[in-house]
Structures are given as structure tokens and as C-alpha cells.
Design an enzyme around this catalytic site. Structure first.
Site, PDB file in Angstrom:
ATOM      1  N   ASP A 295       0.502  -1.234  -0.080  1.00 15.37           N
ATOM      2  CA  ASP A 295      -0.260   0.006  -0.022  1.00 15.37           C
ATOM      3  C   ASP A 295       1.114   1.230  -0.188  1.00 15.37           C
ATOM      4  O   ASP A 295       1.811   1.150   0.129  1.00 15.37           O
ATOM      5  CB  ASP A 295      -0.832  -0.130   0.833  1.00 15.37           C
ATOM      6  CG  ASP A 295      -1.913   0.627   1.443  1.00 15.37           C
ATOM      7  OD1 ASP A 295      -1.993   1.618  -0.253  1.00 15.37           O
ATOM      8  OD2 ASP A 295      -2.891   0.604   1.939  1.00 15.37           O
TER       9      ASP A 295
HETATM   10  C1  BGC Z   1      -4.787   3.068   0.230  1.00 16.05           C
HETATM   11  C2  BGC Z   1      -5.942   2.126  -0.768  1.00 16.05           C
HETATM   12  C3  BGC Z   1      -5.327   2.802  -2.499  1.00 16.05           C
HETATM   13  C4  BGC Z   1      -3.942   3.139  -2.660  1.00 16.05           C
HETATM   14  C5  BGC Z   1      -3.623   4.272  -3.563  1.00 16.05           C
HETATM   15  C6  BGC Z   1      -4.207   3.843   0.302  1.00 16.05           C
HETATM   16  O1  BGC Z   1      -3.919   4.959   0.574  1.00 16.05           O
HETATM   17  O2  BGC Z   1      -4.930   2.647   1.179  1.00 16.05           O
HETATM   18  O3  BGC Z   1      -6.698   1.176  -0.496  1.00 16.05           O
HETATM   19  O4  BGC Z   1      -5.809   1.195  -2.871  1.00 16.05           O
HETATM   20  O5  BGC Z   1      -3.798   4.008  -1.668  1.00 16.05           O
HETATM   21  O6  BGC Z   1      -4.800   4.966  -4.028  1.00 16.05           O
END
Ligand code: BGC
Length: 734
Positions: A295
Site C-alpha cells: 500500500d
Molecule cells: C489506500 C488504498 C489505495 C491506495 C492507492 C492507500 O492510501 O489505503 O486503499 O488503494 O492508497 O490509492
């Protein structure tokens, strides 16, 4: 890859050979580049240039040709991440793939996006109810359709990888991402999540109208002890295996080729450092063949936040060795540089790099990305079509829960005079929540002006006087005296309360209580003696007990999406007979956060399950009755399935849909078992007086649990099957 067929006429071994051959020709730099994902901000031109194509060609070439990056994510521009038009997306993606085609090995770039309730970041896309609402529909067909429509809208813009569905289960109502989940129940989340995957991917995710899904956030992210996003979860291995892993396991079986990793920590180990979860369980036990992606910035955070690593380089080593295949770095090339050093010095073996890159290339081949002439779907037939709009409206209707209807106060007569007030009455953003046009979803000015707020939809349908007292921004104080004075001139008050939109950590709160301004408004209106219909909107079950107990009507809207206003007005006036059911327990008090599948100890002595509204609660304008619950046999063996039948009848005077919920209780076992657990549900439509027999099959897996030795087991003994007011028993004999 299990569950997803290989595209075209190719066999698995053809693709594996292609991966092998390509890998053999790659330099170390090219391999590590494949494992690197950057945010579009790294290659974007400044927003002020307002270009038709936001990409800066020189920066793009540096990323793809010098750093060999394998993946890009997000919509420009940071920090707002604004939705772009279909045309802009096409241009951006063409530029990216054109540069990839100029690279030595011509490996295409995989572009990922959060399209979590429709194609969030494409302007004017179909924006569905959020996942918590999709769960409230208890209608897997709608989830399949949402998946299909979203896939087509993404492919129209040239996008092919969706960071969705969230397979975390939502058992902590304070958590600001609760609404991104399919609720608190394992079975419901499994069915809705895998249906979404089916819609997105079909049998072949390389088809021109399909996209790749990404299960997130593996695993245990959704259960922070203190309710704040990205704080520790305290989950023991038995609980993890019983409640948190099965949804992901089902997603892997359904063929999802990518998995995003838990941004927080479980039992002291950050998700991105957890070899046991990422390798032992995910690979060796579940047999996942696709790739894992970190993530946002979470590998760096093993050092900057978690202090698990002494420096960023060590963080990269820990994460890669734990089983992360691709790093969402995402704002620089540090991962690329550091991993290169680690492999050169022998601290990370080349074999681990080859493994990760093979997985990434496998997915790229299977997705058909190497096809030099990818088909882009025509806009008119595929993007924001009227069929998509109709499905969206139906999903919104089925996702709204009528929680209270004392003395049949609802539906309202269209000719009655109505005062509409409250901070959520006249905004679209409160119905859509986060990940809507922007990351936080809070910029009302960017929302499509042809969509209707609750107020506008009421105004459209009502034939009597409608008066509105409110401020058009969530935080603007409402003139309570004025609202009270107006209430006296109207038959009914529609009071819209709830939450403003938020995403992730921004949405952290200290209490589920509503803010005092909303409580004061409600109390003053209740004191007028006029009937109040409470409508709540927002991503969490904020405490409404004292209000709900004093008003005759309560509608729980959660986040019903762009058609939410219309859907709520349909229900208010009886143009739609409500059928949504709660996918979570609605707490009565801030600390009353006990899920419906509580353990015996949670309803013992002074403990009780006493929520405001229970899981599965939801009223209709008609009535249904279940009867004749029967088990096929009294006794089965532990490896046998058992059939259950029940009759459901519409005993009221209106046509309507009912979801029949089947629960099981294992009466005595070596590990404490829940009071009851949902193991099947079916939604059917019945005319007045019509009855139908429906059947369910319980498999050994449905009757199993994670035993003392952490392995799944079916124990002999008595079981109860519960549907409506009836219970029947059977036993498992050895
Ligand atoms: C979130 C994810 C997301 C990713 C990309 C992160 O901050 O936890 O759910 O897919 O960002 O945008």
C-alpha cells in the site's frame, strides 16, 4: 492461476514459457523496475498548465526508460487527485504505453486506479452505492452488475487494473473505512466480494470489457483496536483464520490476480513485514499465484513510522523478503535504487527478485497487456449508459434500510407539506463519501449538477409545499429557531443527519456520537410535536438512539451513491417498497460494539447484545413470514452436506422483496462458537399472498470452524438452524 482462465488460445504453460523467456533476457535493473510502482505525480506536468494530456514527457521517459518502472497509479493532480475525462485518460495511457513500447524489452506498464464504487476517477462515470450499501442490498446480482459496468467504464478510458474490492470485514464501526467493506459478516462479505470480482473479470480478465481486481488490504487491517485508521489490530491466529482470512481466500479462488497489503499491523508485526501472512499462508496454504503490491508508501513506513527497520534500505529488504512483489513507493525511485543495491551486495537473493518479477509478468501476459493493439471500448455504448444508470438507481434503492416505521408514518403522501432540514439534506457528497471524483470526495462543486440531493428529489416528487431550512455546506450552522418556526407550518419534518465525506486517516474520530449541533437541531424539532422522519447518511453508524426512539420514522441511507437522493425519495413516498437490510449491527451506545455473531460470554450475566438495530434488520411496506423450516435429515456425517427448506410468504398487501437469512449455531464445541452465524441468504420478490419454498445447502465447510490446533475442523454434536422465528436441529455423528 487458479480461477482465472488464460486469455486467447494459450495454455498455462505457453504463458509460463513466455514469462521464463522474457525474464531470462532482462537485466537486474529491468527486473527491479518491474517491481516499482510510482504515483502519476512523478510524471505529471504542473496542474496550472491545464494540458489536455497531463503527462510530462521527459519525466515519463525518465521513469520508464531509465528506471524501467512496471506500474503507475492514480489520477493527477496531487494532493487533490481529480477525476479526468475519458479523452484525457486515453491520451495519458497512450503516452505511457508508447514510451513503454520504446523501451528495450517493450514491457507494458500496468496502470492501477481506485475505482471502488464505479470509475471514481473518470469524470461523469456511474458512481454506485459504496460497498457497505451494496452489502445492504443482499443482492449478489447487483454486485456482479456493478463489477461489469465499472469494468466497461474503466476500459473505455483505457484503464485495466482496479484496486478493489475491499475484502476486509467491517467489525469496528469507528474505523473510517468501514463503508469500504461489505459489512461485519464473513459469509455476506465473501458472496458480495466474489460477485464483484465475477463482474469485473468474467472468465477471462483479458477480454476487452474486463479489468483485473485487487483484493485489499491483506489482512487484518479493518480491526484496529482503537478504531483509528492505521493503528494496531490485536488479532490472534485463530480469529484471523476464522474471520479475516476466508474472504481473501474466496477472492483468490475467484481468480483475483493481485493483492494489496495491510497498511497497519497485526499482533505487533506490520502487514508489510509479515512473512507468515504474505508467504506461508498466502502462497503455501492458499496457493495464490498472482502478485502482491504494497500500500501507499508502506515499505518506507517500516522505517519512518514503525521503527521496525533501522533505515529505508533495511525496510526494503524486510518487505521484499516477507513477500511483497511490487512497491507502491510511490513518490520517488528510492525503492528501485535501494533494492538494486541490496541485490548487488547479496543481501536480497536474485531468486527472490526473479520470483516477484515472474509473478508480475505472468499477470501482465494474462491480462493481454502485450497485445500491441489493445481494443479501447467506444464511449457511447459503454460509458455512463442509461442501463448503467438504471442499475445504479436500483442498487441505491435496495441499499437503503427502513429501520423504523411506527404507525405506518411512511410512505408519506406526496401532497403533504414537508419541511426538509439538516446538514445532509442538500449535498451530493454526503451520499457518495470518499473516493468520489477526488480522494476525499468532499468537493461538492465537482459533483455532477444533474444528480439530485435528497432535498431536490423530494422537491421533484412532492406535490405539496416543500420548505428547506439548511446551510449548503456540512459545517454551516443551521438556524434552529427558523427550522422550528417553519416546522409549525408543515405536516412532516424530514431531518437529514449524518457525516461529511472522508477517506482513510482523515476520517478518524474519537466517538461515534453525533456532534452537538445535529443533536440540538433534532431535539428542537422533536419538541415541536410534529412527526419527524430521520434520514441518516454517512459511512459509519453514528449514535442516533435518543433521536430514533422519539421519532416515528428512521431511514438509514449510509452512502447510496449518485442516485441516492432519488432512491431515498422513492422510499419516502412509496414509489419503491424498501428491502435493504443492515450488513452491520447498528450500535445503541458508543461502546455497544458487539457484532451479531457474538460469543455466549457476550450475552451472559450483565452482558447483552442490545443494539439499536440488529444485523439483518430492515423493514418493508409489506410483511413477510417464514414457516415450515425443515432439515432434510436429523443426522449426517461430518463430510456430508445437508439441505434445508423454508417457506416464505408475503402476508401484506404490497409486492416486495424479502431476504431470507439462514443462521447456524454449533451448540457445543471445543472452541467457543458464535451465538449464530449467517451461512446462507436468498432474496426473492413476492406478490401479496404469494408464497415460495426456498432451499439452502449447508456444506461441511459451513459447519466447520478453526479448532484448538488452528486447523479447520467439523466436530460431531448438535447444530441449530435458525430462520426467522423458527429453529430446527440436526446432529453430526462421526
Ligand atoms: C489506500 C488504498 C489505495 C491506495 C492507492 C492507500 O492510501 O489505503 O486503499 O488503494 O492508497 O490509492
Amino acid at each position: 492461476m487458479p480461477g482465472c482462465s488464460v486469455n486467447h488460445q494459450e495454455t498455462n504453460s505457453d504463458v509460463e514459457n513466455k514469462v521464463k523467456n522474457l525474464l531470462a533476457s532482462m537485466s537486474l535493473e529491468e527486473k527491479i523496475g518491474q517491481m516499482t510502482q510510482i504515483d502519476v505525480a512523478v510524471i505529471a506536468a504542473p496542474e496550472e498548465l491545464n494540458a489536455a494530456n497531463p503527462i510530462d514527457q521527459a519525466k515519463l521517459e525518465d521513469a520508464v526508460l531509465n528506471h524501467h518502472i512496471g506500474s503507475i497509479l492514480n489520477t493527477p493532480y496531487t494532493p487533490h487527485n481529480k477525476a479526468q475525462t475519458v479523452e484525457t485518460w486515453r491520451k495519458m495511457l497512450q503516452s505511457v504505453q508508447a514510451v513503454a513500447a520504446k523501451s528495450r524489452l517493450k514491457i507494458p506498464v500496468l496502470y492501477g486506479i481506485d475505482a471502488i464504487h464505479g470509475a471514481t476517477y473518470i469524470k461523469d462515470s456511474t458512481l454506485f452505492p459504496q460497498a457497505i450499501n451494496m452489502a445492504a442490498t443482499f443482492n449478489p446480482e447487483l454486485s456482479v452488475k456493478e463489477g461489469e459496468i465499472t469494468a466497461r467504464e474503466l476500459r473505455t478510458a483505457g484503464l485495466q487494473w482496479n484496486f478493489s474490492p475491499v475484502m476486509d470485514i467491517g467489525r469496528q464501526p469507528l474505523w473510517p473505512r468501514l463503508w469500504e467493506t461489505y459489512g461485519e459478516d464473513v459469509h455476506l462479505a465473501t458472496v458480495l466480494g466474489t460477485s464483484f470480482i465475477e463482474g469485473q473479470q468474467g472468465d477471462d480478465f483479458s477480454a476487452p470489457d474486463k479489468v483485473l481486481t485487487c483484493l485489499k488490504h491483506y489482512v487484518g487491517y479493518s480491526y484496529p483496536l482503537n478504531g483509528r485508521d492505521r493503528t494496531p489490530a490485536w488479532i490472534g491466529e485463530r480469529t484471523l483464520r476464522e474471520y479475516f482470512l476466508p474472504t481473501f481466500e474466496a477472492g483468490v479462488k475467484a481468480g483475483s490476480p493481485t493483492i494489496m497489503v495491510n497498511s497497519g499491523e497485526v499482533d505487533g508485526i506490520p502487514g508489510h513485514a509479515n512473512y507468515h501472512y504474505l508467504t506461508t499462508i498466502l502462497r503455501n496454504e492458499m496457493g495464490f499465484k498472482g502478485f502482491t503490491v504494497s500500500d501507499w508508501e508502506d515499505i518506507k513506513r517500516l522505517y519512518t513510522r514503525d521503527k521496525l527497520a533501522a533505515n529505508e534500505k533495511e525496510a526494503v529488504k524486510i518487505a521484499v523478503m516477507a513477500g511483497i512483489d511490487m512497491s507502491m513507493v510511490p513518490l520517488d525511485f528510492s525503492f528501485y535504487d535501494l533494492l538494486l543495491e541490496l541485490v548487488k551486495s547479496g543481501e536480497v537473493p536474485l531468486a527472490r527478485i526473479d520470483e516477484a518479477v515472474s509473478r508480475i509478468l505472468l499477470v501482465k501476459f494474462e491480462a493481454g497487456l502485450f497485445n500491441p493493439n489493445p481494443q479501447v471500448l467506444p464511449t457511447k455504448e459503454n460509458f455512463a449508459t442509461t442501463e448503467a444508470l438504471d442499475t445504479n438507481l436500483q442498487a441505491a434503492r435496495e441499499s437503503i434500510v427502513l429501520a423504523k416505521n411506527a404507525n405506518h408514518i411512511l410512505p408519506l403522501k406526496k401532497e403533504s407539506s414537508i419541511l426538509v432540514t439538516g446538514p445532509t439534506a442538500n449535498l451530493l457528497n454526503v451520499m457518495n463519501g470518499g473516493w468520489t471524483i477526488t480522494w476525499q470526495g468532499d468537493d461538492e462543486s465537482l459533483h455532477p449538477q444533474d444528480k439530485l440531493t435528497v432535498l431536490e428529489a423530494i422537491q421533484k416528487k412532492a406535490t405539496g409545499k416543500v420548505t428547506y431550512v439548511g446551510g449548503d455546506s456540512f459545517d454551516k450552522a443551521i438556524d434552529i429557531e427558523k427550522a422550528v418556526a417553519e416546522a409549525k407550518n408543515h405536516d412532516t419534518i424530514v431531518l437529514c443527519l449524518g457525516e461529511k465525506p472522508y477517506t482513510e486517516t482523515v476520517g478518524n474520530i474519537d466517538s461515534l456520537n453525533l456532534d452537538q449541533a445535529q443533536i440540538n437541531l433534532a431535539n428542537a424539532l422533536i419538541a415541536t410535536g410534529k412527526p419527524v422522519i430521520l434520514i441518516t447518511l454517512g459511512g459509519r453508524p453514528r449514535i442516533i438512539t435518543s433521536i430514533a426512539e422519539q421519532v416515528p420514522g428512521v431511514i438509514l441511507g449510509f452512502l447510496p451513491g449518485m442516485e441516492g437522493g432519488l432512491a431515498i425519495a422513492d422510499i419516502l413516498f412509496g414509489d419503491y417498497n424498501p428491502d435493504g437490510k443492515l450488513p452491520i449491527t447498528y450500535p445503541r451506545t458508543t461502546n455497544g460494539i458487539t457484532p451479531y455473531d457474538y460469543k455466549p460470554i457476550e450475552s451472559y450475566e450483565q452482558n447483552t447484545y442490545h443494539p439499536l438495530y440488529a444485523f439483518g434488520h430492515g423493514l418493508s411496506y409489506t410483511t413477510f413470514q417464514t414457516s415450515e423450516l425443515r432439515v432434510e435429515k436429523d443426522k449426517i456425517n461430518s463430510n456430508e452436506a445437508i439441505n434445508i427448506t423454508v417457506t416464505v410468504k408475503n402476508t401484506g398487501s404490497l409486492k416486495g422483496k424479502e431476504t431470507v437469512l439462514l443462521y447456524v449455531n454449533d451448540v457445543a464445541a471445543s472452541v467457543t462458537r458464535p451465538n449464530k452465524q449467517l451461512k446462507g441468504f436468498k432474496k426473492i420478490e413476492l406478490n401479496p399472498d404469494q408464497a415460495k419454498n426456498i432451499s439452502f445447502t449447508l456444506t461441511p465447510n459451513d459447519l466447520s470452524f478453526i479448532g484448538v490446533d488452528l486447523k479447520r475442523v467439523v466436530e460431531s454434536g448438535d447444530f441449530k438452524v435458525i430462520v426467522g422465528n423458527e429453529t430446527v436441529n440436526f446432529s453430526i455423528v462421526k
